[in-house]
Write a protein that holds these residues in place. Sequence first.
Motif, mmCIF file in Angstrom:
data_model
loop_
_atom_site.group_PDB
_atom_site.id
_atom_site.type_symbol
_atom_site.label_atom_id
_atom_site.label_comp_id
_atom_site.label_asym_id
_atom_site.label_seq_id
_atom_site.Cartn_x
_atom_site.Cartn_y
_atom_site.Cartn_z
ATOM 1 N N LEU A 1 0.829 -1.208 0.000
ATOM 2 C CA LEU A 1 0.000 0.000 0.000
ATOM 3 C C LEU A 1 0.864 1.258 0.000
ATOM 4 C CD1 LEU A 1 -2.805 -1.020 2.531
ATOM 5 C CD2 LEU A 1 -2.981 -0.868 0.048
ATOM 6 N N ASP A 2 1.964 1.207 0.756
ATOM 7 C CA ASP A 2 2.868 2.363 0.789
ATOM 8 C C ASP A 2 3.447 2.635 -0.599
ATOM 9 O OD1 ASP A 2 4.441 4.313 2.525
ATOM 10 O OD2 ASP A 2 6.071 3.216 1.562
ATOM 11 N N TYR A 3 3.827 1.570 -1.297
ATOM 12 C CA TYR A 3 4.358 1.721 -2.659
ATOM 13 C C TYR A 3 3.291 2.272 -3.603
ATOM 14 C CZ TYR A 3 6.296 0.407 -7.207
ATOM 15 O OH TYR A 3 6.742 0.425 -8.511
ATOM 16 N N ASP A 4 2.060 1.769 -3.476
ATOM 17 C CA ASP A 4 0.980 2.247 -4.340
ATOM 18 C C ASP A 4 0.701 3.727 -4.108
ATOM 19 O OD1 ASP A 4 0.710 -0.206 -5.475
ATOM 20 O OD2 ASP A 4 -1.001 -0.826 -4.268
ATOM 21 N N ILE A 5 0.742 4.154 -2.853
ATOM 22 C CA ILE A 5 0.479 5.558 -2.545
ATOM 23 C C ILE A 5 1.578 6.445 -3.135
ATOM 24 C CG2 ILE A 5 0.353 7.236 -0.656
ATOM 25 C CD1 ILE A 5 -1.130 5.139 0.963
ATOM 26 N N ASP A 6 2.822 5.990 -3.048
ATOM 27 C CA ASP A 6 3.912 6.759 -3.671
ATOM 28 C C ASP A 6 3.695 6.893 -5.173
ATOM 29 O OD1 ASP A 6 5.166 7.125 -1.265
ATOM 30 O OD2 ASP A 6 6.562 5.445 -1.500
ATOM 31 N N GLN A 7 3.268 5.810 -5.806
ATOM 32 C CA GLN A 7 2.991 5.864 -7.242
ATOM 33 C C GLN A 7 1.854 6.839 -7.548
ATOM 34 O OE1 GLN A 7 2.271 1.821 -8.634
ATOM 35 N NE2 GLN A 7 4.228 1.837 -9.690
ATOM 36 N N ILE A 8 0.824 6.789 -6.739
ATOM 37 C CA ILE A 8 -0.338 7.652 -6.979
ATOM 38 C C ILE A 8 0.041 9.119 -6.833
ATOM 39 C CG2 ILE A 8 -2.514 8.378 -5.903
ATOM 40 C CD1 ILE A 8 -3.229 5.482 -5.582
ATOM 41 N N GLU A 9 0.886 9.429 -5.866
ATOM 42 C CA GLU A 9 1.322 10.823 -5.699
ATOM 43 C C GLU A 9 2.013 11.330 -6.960
ATOM 44 O OE1 GLU A 9 3.718 10.718 -2.228
ATOM 45 O OE2 GLU A 9 2.047 11.000 -0.843
ATOM 46 N N GLY A 10 2.859 10.480 -7.554
ATOM 47 C CA GLY A 10 3.509 10.876 -8.798
ATOM 48 C C GLY A 10 2.518 11.046 -9.938
ATOM 49 N N GLU A 11 1.516 10.145 -10.004
ATOM 50 C CA GLU A 11 0.531 10.233 -11.077
ATOM 51 C C GLU A 11 -0.349 11.471 -10.926
ATOM 52 O OE1 GLU A 11 -1.544 6.578 -10.864
ATOM 53 O OE2 GLU A 11 0.124 5.363 -11.617
ATOM 54 N N VAL A 12 -0.641 11.838 -9.673
ATOM 55 C CA VAL A 12 -1.484 13.015 -9.444
ATOM 56 C C VAL A 12 -0.825 14.266 -10.010
ATOM 57 C CG1 VAL A 12 -2.320 14.583 -7.640
ATOM 58 C CG2 VAL A 12 -2.767 12.145 -7.463
ATOM 59 N N PHE A 13 0.460 14.457 -9.734
ATOM 60 C CA PHE A 13 1.140 15.672 -10.178
ATOM 61 C C PHE A 13 1.595 15.603 -11.632
ATOM 62 C CE2 PHE A 13 1.601 15.863 -5.552
ATOM 63 C CZ PHE A 13 1.157 17.155 -5.319
ATOM 64 N N SER A 14 1.539 14.394 -12.213
ATOM 65 C CA SER A 14 1.863 14.291 -13.641
ATOM 66 C C SER A 14 0.640 14.477 -14.517
ATOM 67 C CB SER A 14 2.503 12.931 -13.940
ATOM 68 O OG SER A 14 1.573 11.877 -13.737
ATOM 69 N N GLY A 15 -0.528 14.578 -13.900
ATOM 70 C CA GLY A 15 -1.754 14.831 -14.654
ATOM 71 C C GLY A 15 -2.361 13.599 -15.285
ATOM 72 N N ASP A 16 -2.148 12.411 -14.701
ATOM 73 C CA ASP A 16 -2.740 11.185 -15.243
ATOM 74 C C ASP A 16 -4.259 11.262 -15.118
ATOM 75 O OD1 ASP A 16 -3.567 8.638 -15.917
ATOM 76 O OD2 ASP A 16 -1.901 7.646 -14.915
ATOM 77 N N ALA A 17 -4.952 11.018 -16.220
ATOM 78 C CA ALA A 17 -6.411 11.155 -16.227
ATOM 79 C C ALA A 17 -7.101 10.031 -15.462
ATOM 80 C CB ALA A 17 -6.920 11.186 -17.665
ATOM 81 N N HIS A 18 -6.438 8.873 -15.295
ATOM 82 C CA HIS A 18 -7.064 7.717 -14.644
ATOM 83 C C HIS A 18 -6.711 7.612 -13.161
ATOM 84 C CE1 HIS A 18 -8.263 6.283 -18.602
ATOM 85 N NE2 HIS A 18 -7.021 6.444 -19.018
ATOM 86 N N VAL A 19 -6.015 8.591 -12.615
ATOM 87 C CA VAL A 19 -5.554 8.468 -11.238
ATOM 88 C C VAL A 19 -6.710 8.556 -10.246
ATOM 89 C CG1 VAL A 19 -5.126 10.942 -10.907
ATOM 90 C CG2 VAL A 19 -3.781 9.265 -9.634
ATOM 91 N N SER A 20 -7.778 9.248 -10.576
ATOM 92 C CA SER A 20 -8.912 9.372 -9.649
ATOM 93 C C SER A 20 -9.526 8.005 -9.360
ATOM 94 C CB SER A 20 -9.968 10.316 -10.217
ATOM 95 O OG SER A 20 -9.450 11.621 -10.366
ATOM 96 N N ARG A 21 -9.668 7.191 -10.377
ATOM 97 C CA ARG A 21 -10.218 5.848 -10.185
ATOM 98 C C ARG A 21 -9.292 5.003 -9.318
ATOM 99 N NH1 ARG A 21 -13.947 2.604 -12.728
ATOM 100 N NH2 ARG A 21 -13.588 0.363 -12.537
#
Length: 385
Positions: free
Chosen positions: A208-228
């Motif tokens: 979960l910690d690894y997934d959250i780190d990935q999501i933080e990067g996707e949020v600031f990179s503007g990934d359109a699918h990160v909300s899901r």
Amino acid sequence: MAFSSNRSVRTRQMLGALRPRRPGTQQAPGYPENEPTPPTPIRPRSAMVAAAVYDDEGHRSASFTRLADAFRALRSTPGGMAWIGLERPDEHELAALAREFDLHPLAIEDAIQAHQRPKIERYGETLFVVLHAARYLDSIEEVEFSELHLFVGPDFVVSVRHGDSPDLSAVRARLESTPQMLARGPEAALYAIMDRVVDDYAPVVSGLDYDIDQIEGEVFSGDAHVSRRIYELSREVVDFQRAVRPLQNVCLSLAKGAEKYGVDSELQAYLRDVADHLIEVAESVETYRVALRDILTVNATLVAQRQNEEMTHLTEVSIRQGEEVKKISGWAAILFAPTLVGTVYGMNFDVMPELHWAWGYPVALVLMVGVSVSLFAVFRWKKWI
């Protein structure tokens, strides 16, 4: 929670012990003629994973593939303990255990239906414990949950799994390598199983910690699918929290019971270690829940900001397009005026005013130029051109 080792044979009929007979079947010897023979149940597989009986010194005396053999061996082993492991058993198999170990019908019903919250209940001399195991699947980056039900009595431990985890064979092997631990009774097996369940939470926390780190990067990179992905991970964290938080109450109840029933001090220390690890997991899960909530808020803010920027850009483009339309319209009007005058005088009718006038041609030219210049001046003043 100290259990005595004196054991009596139980004969009380339990849930599902007797099934209604199907009418119209062939009579068997010993049955009245007006009563049909009970049909032989079709058993596609056995739910028993492992069954063993241990002597009072913690050594395995025998292993079994049938419940009836394990029951007989336990009766003939004074001070012994039976450890039976089942996976997704049906009503018939649990009914046999209920008859032998005098298990409560409510606990049997919970073990059959599953979908229970982590809890601990006491029915006479038997403890019924529900645990939620979890494991992190690297291939799909998801958390898989499964239920584990435990019946702990004076001389037996019955584990009922509703899933692929945890791997209790490793727990059994570890305890068998230290017979002095198994000699302490069913409580030792209970605490070892709980320790394995809590230890298996560690890879889940790391995943979960690894997934959250990935999501933080996707949020600031503007990934359109990160909300899901944030939503799905938030659901997993909530499910994980539902598994961990009630388990803390289970450990607290066991700690109180250990003091009340004089459980061995080493086992109490073992339980405290399990509780400490569980507190760390619970704190991590709560941190992840808050972090995902904040990430979701930041993502919503960034999405709104990007939408505002896009709207601003579209507005600017629309304004620029409007200016271009103005220029085109202005030049079109300027070119249309002389075209209109020339068209009128080019109709070639015999009877037209000024058709034979000597100054007609210069006047027409002056009119076309004058109208064009006037329109140009007006549009220039309006800043269309």
